[in-house]
Scaffold this motif. Structure first.
Motif, mmCIF file in Angstrom:
data_model
loop_
_atom_site.group_PDB
_atom_site.id
_atom_site.type_symbol
_atom_site.label_atom_id
_atom_site.label_comp_id
_atom_site.label_asym_id
_atom_site.label_seq_id
_atom_site.Cartn_x
_atom_site.Cartn_y
_atom_site.Cartn_z
ATOM 1 N N ARG A 170 -14.001 -4.187 4.810
ATOM 2 C CA ARG A 170 -14.286 -4.194 3.374
ATOM 3 C C ARG A 170 -15.506 -3.357 3.000
ATOM 4 N N LYS A 224 -3.109 -2.582 -1.519
ATOM 5 C CA LYS A 224 -4.392 -3.277 -1.378
ATOM 6 C C LYS A 224 -5.300 -2.621 -0.346
ATOM 7 N N HIS A 225 -4.813 -1.555 0.297
ATOM 8 C CA HIS A 225 -5.594 -0.847 1.309
ATOM 9 C C HIS A 225 -5.622 0.654 0.983
#
Length: 128
Positions: free
Chosen positions: A16, A118-119
């Protein structure tokens, strides 16, 4: 939260993290939006505009050249073969195959983008 290795120095850090805490290497451009990427892919996919936006210029040029070449060759083959129906389908295959190939490429890019929504680091390459 998973731990990943920095591509530049090899240090482990969180997936993250926007950059490596040890060397400061940025894995991908955080200013780019997945929504804009998907809109460009949906409307201009066969022209490779989404590849230029993602920083993958060589792939964008390849997609653009394939599309433009197929659009330029298609009318030439249609005009040249207007009177002869026997070889019509056979000679229309090269531009159609280019267009079909680049369409499949854009469709695969759409599937990859939707799977990695999401990545975004998997879509937007680091420009180093």
């Amino acid at each position: 939260m998973a731990m990943i290795y920095c591509r530049e120095c090899g240090a482990r850090h969180s997936d993250r993290a926007k950059s490596c805490p040890k060397c400061g290497y940025v894995e991908f451009d955080t200013s780019k939006s997945m929504a804009i990427y998907l809109v460009l892919l949906w409307f201009f996919g066969i022209f490779g505009v989404h590849k230029f936006y993602a920083g993958k210029t060589n792939q964008g040029i390849a997609m653009l050249l394939m599309t433009v070449l197929s659009f330029l060759l298609l009318p030439i083959f249609v005009i040249a073969l207007a009177g002869n129906e026997d070889v019509f389908v056979f000679l229309l295959m090269p531009p159609m195959m280019l267009l079909i190939g680049v369409s499949i490429w854009a469709f695969i890019d759409l599937i990859i983008a939707l799977c990695n929504i999401k990545h975004p680091e998997k879509i937007f390459a680091a420009n180093k």
